[in-house]
Design a protein around this motif. Structure first.
Motif, short mmCIF file in Angstrom:
data_model
loop_
_atom_site.label_atom_id
_atom_site.label_comp_id
_atom_site.label_asym_id
_atom_site.label_seq_id
_atom_site.Cartn_x
_atom_site.Cartn_y
_atom_site.Cartn_z
N GLY A 102 -70.96 74.17 61.97
CA GLY A 102 -72.18 73.39 61.73
C GLY A 102 -72.68 73.57 60.32
N PHE A 103 -73.69 74.39 60.14
CA PHE A 103 -74.30 74.55 58.82
C PHE A 103 -74.04 75.93 58.24
CE2 PHE A 103 -77.32 75.39 62.23
CZ PHE A 103 -77.84 76.62 61.90
N SER A 104 -74.35 76.08 56.97
CA SER A 104 -74.12 77.36 56.30
C SER A 104 -75.25 77.67 55.33
CB SER A 104 -72.80 77.32 55.53
OG SER A 104 -72.92 76.48 54.41
N GLN A 117 -65.81 75.05 52.29
CA GLN A 117 -64.92 75.25 53.44
C GLN A 117 -63.74 76.13 53.13
OE1 GLN A 117 -63.71 72.89 56.35
NE2 GLN A 117 -65.30 71.37 56.30
N ILE A 161 -71.43 73.90 48.13
CA ILE A 161 -71.87 73.48 49.46
C ILE A 161 -70.71 73.08 50.36
CG2 ILE A 161 -73.39 71.92 50.70
CD1 ILE A 161 -74.81 73.71 48.79
N GLN A 180 -75.86 79.86 51.70
CA GLN A 180 -75.15 80.51 50.61
C GLN A 180 -76.17 81.19 49.70
OE1 GLN A 180 -71.72 79.82 50.38
NE2 GLN A 180 -71.67 78.19 51.91
N VAL A 195 -78.10 69.71 68.24
CA VAL A 195 -76.88 69.94 69.00
C VAL A 195 -76.78 68.87 70.07
CG1 VAL A 195 -75.54 71.59 70.31
CG2 VAL A 195 -77.23 72.41 68.68
N ALA A 202 -78.42 78.05 48.55
CA ALA A 202 -78.03 76.67 48.83
C ALA A 202 -77.71 76.57 50.31
CB ALA A 202 -76.83 76.26 47.99
N GLN A 203 -78.03 75.43 50.88
CA GLN A 203 -77.76 75.22 52.30
C GLN A 203 -76.72 74.13 52.48
OE1 GLN A 203 -81.96 74.39 53.27
NE2 GLN A 203 -81.70 75.88 54.91
N GLY A 204 -75.81 74.35 53.39
CA GLY A 204 -74.83 73.33 53.72
C GLY A 204 -75.09 72.79 55.12
N ASN A 205 -74.80 71.52 55.28
CA ASN A 205 -75.00 70.89 56.59
C ASN A 205 -73.69 70.36 57.14
OD1 ASN A 205 -77.78 70.92 57.50
ND2 ASN A 205 -78.21 69.83 55.59
N SER A 206 -73.60 70.36 58.45
CA SER A 206 -72.57 69.67 59.21
C SER A 206 -71.25 69.53 58.46
CB SER A 206 -73.08 68.29 59.62
OG SER A 206 -72.39 67.25 59.06
N TYR A 207 -70.47 70.57 58.58
CA TYR A 207 -69.29 70.76 57.80
C TYR A 207 -68.11 69.95 58.21
CZ TYR A 207 -70.73 73.85 54.57
OH TYR A 207 -71.34 74.34 53.49
N TYR A 208 -68.17 68.65 58.11
CA TYR A 208 -66.90 68.02 58.26
C TYR A 208 -66.70 67.17 57.03
CZ TYR A 208 -67.61 63.15 59.01
OH TYR A 208 -67.88 61.85 58.83
N SER A 209 -65.48 67.07 56.71
CA SER A 209 -65.16 66.53 55.41
C SER A 209 -64.71 65.08 55.56
CB SER A 209 -64.04 67.38 54.82
OG SER A 209 -63.51 66.79 53.70
N LEU A 210 -64.98 64.29 54.55
CA LEU A 210 -64.49 62.92 54.54
C LEU A 210 -62.99 62.90 54.34
CD1 LEU A 210 -67.08 60.86 52.53
CD2 LEU A 210 -66.35 60.50 54.85
N ILE A 211 -62.52 63.97 53.73
CA ILE A 211 -61.10 64.04 53.41
C ILE A 211 -60.39 64.88 54.46
CG2 ILE A 211 -59.43 64.80 51.70
CD1 ILE A 211 -62.51 64.74 50.09
N ASP A 212 -59.37 64.34 55.04
CA ASP A 212 -58.56 65.12 55.95
C ASP A 212 -57.77 66.15 55.17
OD1 ASP A 212 -58.86 64.45 58.62
OD2 ASP A 212 -57.79 62.57 58.33
N PHE A 213 -57.77 67.37 55.63
CA PHE A 213 -56.83 68.33 55.05
C PHE A 213 -56.20 69.09 56.20
CE2 PHE A 213 -61.01 70.02 55.15
CZ PHE A 213 -60.93 71.37 55.39
N TYR A 269 -81.71 72.03 63.20
CA TYR A 269 -80.36 71.54 63.47
C TYR A 269 -80.33 70.95 64.86
CZ TYR A 269 -79.78 76.06 65.87
OH TYR A 269 -79.94 77.15 66.68
#
Lengths: 241, 241
Positions: free
Chosen positions: A171-173, A81, A78, A175, B59, B229-240, B57
């Motif tokens: 936003g979302f994806s 990225q 999930i 899979q 916006v 599988a569905q993913g939501n709002s793709y921002y990560s807690l971890i900076d990369f 979703y």
DNA sequence: CAGTGGTCTAGACCACTGC
DNA sequence: CAGTGGTCTAGACCACTGT
């Protein structure tokens, strides 16, 4: 940056720095409220964020606890990225097999919700982890959204370019995953034999406004890859008596 | 039942009854506030619930929209709950191959976080969808939590029994997935050949208080099953960076 | 710049867990 | 029954989108 986001990151850092493990209890809400000087609801939002990321779990009437470590070396289905967050401890490299602007086929057009024949970037890559090939990737990007690509970009993390370079907001994806028997071409790429198992993952990534911009098909080497997914709070919106 | 939950279900029913599709816009927050006579935050909570279930979703600055349909016939990796929610339009049956109380092996003990030798229920089933075998399942239940089982229970949905019968509250789960080549035993069960592809999913289900109670290994027929599988709002807690 | 969703607050009250 | 997380409110203010 948002308060609850800052707080969540700080909490995560604390958990990691103190090497807290599965079942270890976090401070109670009231203490967090005092510690960070924000309202209770803001703390709750921060904790919710950690909960959806599988880092903690909360038990009403009891407390907030650290959720255990995932197994090492699994790709998060999930939150992948483009893998960099999941596999960032490993050395990832790519071999570019194709980078073209092409006309969308029916399949690509359907998944990107564009017209057949509209221009898309087509990228084909072999991806290596510590010099072992672990997947073959075919990606299609809507050229009206992803306006530019070159070899340099594609050899690095495409997602980083999209979010930091083009400033796209992902936003979302969706899979889709299944197993199948390798054909000759992919067997050659993965250095396996025809008929060996493989996993195919189709991904569709959308912008925050719902527009699909990336349709990818990735064939994984079955001995080099394993996947991971976390589920939260198992109650269903649908009654099934 | 909670207000925001009632509202979320009602919204979902409305979406389905009106056959709303991907991209269709829902009423604005203010209208929902008026319609349901609750505070804005309660509407937001209801919408969040629908969002995490992949139904809508949102916006910022624009509106709330329906998220498209999943493909048909895919098993949701995250929300499967023993399949019944994902595959409830199909006729599911089981053939029971084993139902015993056994002593936990090292593997089982590790995954259920109990001591080696502690008693667990062991259930082995073939599962059929419309009379076609689609998986072989080995399940282990911590007997100190799942205190009773019999053939009747096991031939139906075990999860329904656990939640409605034993009143267990299921919390979160971990899923591990990989492909491999079938061995003789599983090939026989699935009516495939040795060396054919298969997908193995290991699942660990936890109670809401974090205790693991079910460790299952399911081998899927590669031609009968595909996952989603569905993913939501793709921002990560971890900076990369 | 109008319209929309998101954040944050302060506080009342509720519901669950485990001793 | 003490302690903990969860719900809900009313309202001020902020941030983003698209015309």
């Amino acid at each position: 940056m948002l308060k609850y986001e800052v707080i969540a990151r700080d909490m995560l850092a604390t958990i990691e720095n103190n090497k807290m493990e599965q079942g270890d209890q976090l401070p109670v809400l009231e203490d967090f409220v005092a510690q960070y000087g924000v309202s209770k609801n803001t703390i709750i939002k921060a904790l919710e964020l950690l909960e959806t990321h599988g880092i903690i779990y909360q038990v009403r009437g009891s407390g907030t606890f650290v959720r255990g470590h995932r197994r090492q070396g699994y790709i998060n289905l999930i939150e992948n990225q483009g893998f960099n967050s999941a596999l960032r401890d490993f050395k990832l490299t790519s071999v570019i097999l194709a980078l073209d602007v092409i006309a969308a086929s029916e399949e690509v057009a359907y998944n990107l919700k564009i017209d057949v024949g509209q221009e898309v970037y087509y990228v084909k890559r072999l991806r290596k982890i510590e010099d072992r090939i672990f997947c073959v990737e075919d990606s299609y990007f809507d050229k009206s959204i992803v306006t530019f690509m070159n070899e340099q970009i594609v050899s690095d993390s495409i997602f980083q370019y999209l979010t930091k370079g083009l400033n796209l907001k992902v936003g979302f994806s969706d899979q889709f995953l299944r197993a199948f028997k390798l054909n000759q071409e992919n067997a050659d790429h993965l250095k396996l034999s025809v008929g060996d198992p493989a996993i195919l993952v189709e991904s569709i990534y959308h912008l925050q406004n719902g527009q699909p911009f990336d349709y990818s098909k990735i064939v994984y080497h079955y001995e080099e890859t394993q996947f991971f997914a976390q589920g939260n709070s198992y109650y269903s919106l649908i009654d099934f008596d």
